[in-house]
Design a protein around this motif. Structure first.
Motif, PDB file in Angstrom:
ATOM      1  N   LEU A 137      28.743  40.568  47.007  1.00 37.44           N
ATOM      2  CA  LEU A 137      28.933  39.682  47.526  1.00 37.44           C
ATOM      3  C   LEU A 137      28.498  38.750  45.980  1.00 37.44           C
ATOM      4  CD1 LEU A 137      28.081  38.267  50.472  1.00 37.44           C
ATOM      5  CD2 LEU A 137      25.953  38.475  49.500  1.00 37.44           C
ATOM      6  N   PHE A 138      28.424  38.647  45.698  1.00 34.35           N
ATOM      7  CA  PHE A 138      28.190  38.183  44.583  1.00 34.35           C
ATOM      8  C   PHE A 138      30.034  37.921  43.887  1.00 34.35           C
ATOM      9  CE2 PHE A 138      28.985  37.417  39.492  1.00 34.35           C
ATOM     10  CZ  PHE A 138      28.546  36.026  39.502  1.00 34.35           C
ATOM     11  N   VAL A 139      30.628  39.308  43.626  1.00 33.26           N
ATOM     12  CA  VAL A 139      31.614  39.576  43.112  1.00 33.26           C
ATOM     13  C   VAL A 139      33.167  38.449  44.717  1.00 33.26           C
ATOM     14  CG1 VAL A 139      33.527  40.935  42.761  1.00 33.26           C
ATOM     15  CG2 VAL A 139      31.613  41.212  41.743  1.00 33.26           C
ATOM     16  N   VAL A 140      32.874  38.912  45.466  1.00 27.68           N
ATOM     17  CA  VAL A 140      33.371  38.014  46.604  1.00 27.68           C
ATOM     18  C   VAL A 140      33.184  36.784  46.582  1.00 27.68           C
ATOM     19  CG1 VAL A 140      33.596  38.523  49.212  1.00 27.68           C
ATOM     20  CG2 VAL A 140      33.425  40.203  47.926  1.00 27.68           C
ATOM     21  N   ILE A 141      31.771  35.966  47.034  1.00 30.71           N
ATOM     22  CA  ILE A 141      31.933  35.158  47.256  1.00 30.71           C
ATOM     23  C   ILE A 141      32.619  34.131  45.566  1.00 30.71           C
ATOM     24  CG2 ILE A 141      30.279  33.037  47.294  1.00 30.71           C
ATOM     25  CD1 ILE A 141      28.380  34.348  48.416  1.00 30.71           C
ATOM     26  N   LYS A 142      32.484  34.966  44.094  1.00 31.13           N
ATOM     27  CA  LYS A 142      33.361  34.524  43.472  1.00 31.13           C
ATOM     28  C   LYS A 142      34.691  34.411  43.684  1.00 31.13           C
ATOM     29  CE  LYS A 142      32.878  34.618  38.760  1.00 31.13           C
ATOM     30  NZ  LYS A 142      32.621  33.036  38.092  1.00 31.13           N
ATOM     31  N   PHE A 143      35.600  34.980  43.654  1.00 27.33           N
ATOM     32  CA  PHE A 143      36.673  35.693  43.942  1.00 27.33           C
ATOM     33  C   PHE A 143      36.993  34.081  45.259  1.00 27.33           C
ATOM     34  CE2 PHE A 143      39.961  37.073  46.922  1.00 27.33           C
ATOM     35  CZ  PHE A 143      40.657  37.080  45.849  1.00 27.33           C
ATOM     36  N   ILE A 144      36.564  34.682  45.848  1.00 29.07           N
ATOM     37  CA  ILE A 144      36.836  33.390  47.189  1.00 29.07           C
ATOM     38  C   ILE A 144      36.794  31.530  47.017  1.00 29.07           C
ATOM     39  CG2 ILE A 144      36.042  32.235  49.638  1.00 29.07           C
ATOM     40  CD1 ILE A 144      35.454  34.976  50.259  1.00 29.07           C
ATOM     41  N   ASN A 145      35.963  31.648  46.064  1.00 27.35           N
ATOM     42  CA  ASN A 145      35.479  29.887  45.612  1.00 27.35           C
ATOM     43  C   ASN A 145      36.597  29.708  44.226  1.00 27.35           C
ATOM     44  OD1 ASN A 145      33.022  29.847  46.841  1.00 27.35           O
ATOM     45  ND2 ASN A 145      31.707  30.051  45.111  1.00 27.35           N
ATOM     46  N   GLY A 146      37.023  30.862  43.492  1.00 25.69           N
ATOM     47  CA  GLY A 146      37.987  30.715  42.702  1.00 25.69           C
ATOM     48  C   GLY A 146      39.790  30.539  43.620  1.00 25.69           C
ATOM     49  N   LEU A 147      39.924  30.520  44.387  1.00 30.41           N
ATOM     50  CA  LEU A 147      40.741  30.761  45.648  1.00 30.41           C
ATOM     51  C   LEU A 147      40.643  29.191  46.437  1.00 30.41           C
ATOM     52  CD1 LEU A 147      41.063  33.567  48.132  1.00 30.41           C
ATOM     53  CD2 LEU A 147      42.077  33.382  45.823  1.00 30.41           C
ATOM     54  N   HIS A 148      39.314  28.689  46.491  1.00 36.37           N
ATOM     55  CA  HIS A 148      39.233  26.695  46.967  1.00 36.37           C
ATOM     56  C   HIS A 148      39.227  26.254  45.539  1.00 36.37           C
ATOM     57  CE1 HIS A 148      38.919  28.467  50.244  1.00 36.37           C
ATOM     58  NE2 HIS A 148      38.371  29.208  50.669  1.00 36.37           N
ATOM     59  N   LYS A 149      39.499  26.524  44.393  1.00 36.62           N
ATOM     60  CA  LYS A 149      39.074  25.582  42.916  1.00 36.62           C
ATOM     61  C   LYS A 149      40.243  24.126  43.229  1.00 36.62           C
ATOM     62  CE  LYS A 149      38.101  28.523  38.750  1.00 36.62           C
ATOM     63  NZ  LYS A 149      38.749  29.526  38.403  1.00 36.62           N
TER      64      LYS A 149
END
Length: 150
Positions: free
Chosen positions: A93-105
């Motif tokens: 979950l941490f990795v997925v959310i970190k990835f998604i947040n990276g898309l919305h920088k």
């Protein structure tokens, strides 16, 4: 039923409708539904992909570990399995959310402009150092500076 009670019930349902149709409640409902679907995805990823990969390297099933005390058994292995699954799910979950947040920088804020190091002489319009007292081109004394006695 008396008319007063019917009006009270209608008012109650109108208030409930206003509450249920408010933006926050609808947003929360959508979040719960999406969260449930996302939980199913993460659980499938952990159960069907990550746990079998871990099983290739070492035995990841501790459900057989039991402590027997006076006729009752403590299923410590089940607890260990639950803790391991929790840690794996939390990490995924941490990795997925970190990835998604990276898309919305958000784009980086523009840098503050640097302090000016030059100015323009008001007499000859030549660019001169900001600390100059006299213009080196036209030798005019610039305003705002006291006379320097050297």
């Amino acid at each position: 039923m008396p008319e007063k009670e019917i009006k009270g019930i209608k008012k109650f349902f109108e208030e409930f409708k206003a509450f249920a149709m408010r933006g926050n409640v609808l947003d929360m409902a959508v979040g719960v539904v999406v969260g449930g679907a996302f939980t199913a995805i993460v659980t499938a990823l952990v159960d069907d992909v990550i746990n079998p990969l871990i099983g290739l390297f070492f035995k990841a099933d501790f459900s057989d570990v039991v402590i027997s005390l006076g006729g009752s058994s403590i299923k410590i292995g089940e607890f260990v399995n639950s803790v391991i699954n929790f840690l794996i799910v939390a990490f995924v979950l941490f990795v997925v959310i970190k990835f998604i947040n990276g898309l919305h920088k958000k784009p980086a804020a523009p840098a503050a402009p640097a302090e000016p190091t030059t100015k323009v002489c008001p007499y000859c319009q030549t660019e001169i150092p900001i600390k100059a007292v006299r213009c080196p081109h036209c030798t005019s004394k610039l305003e705002g500076f006291p006379e320097i006695n050297a």
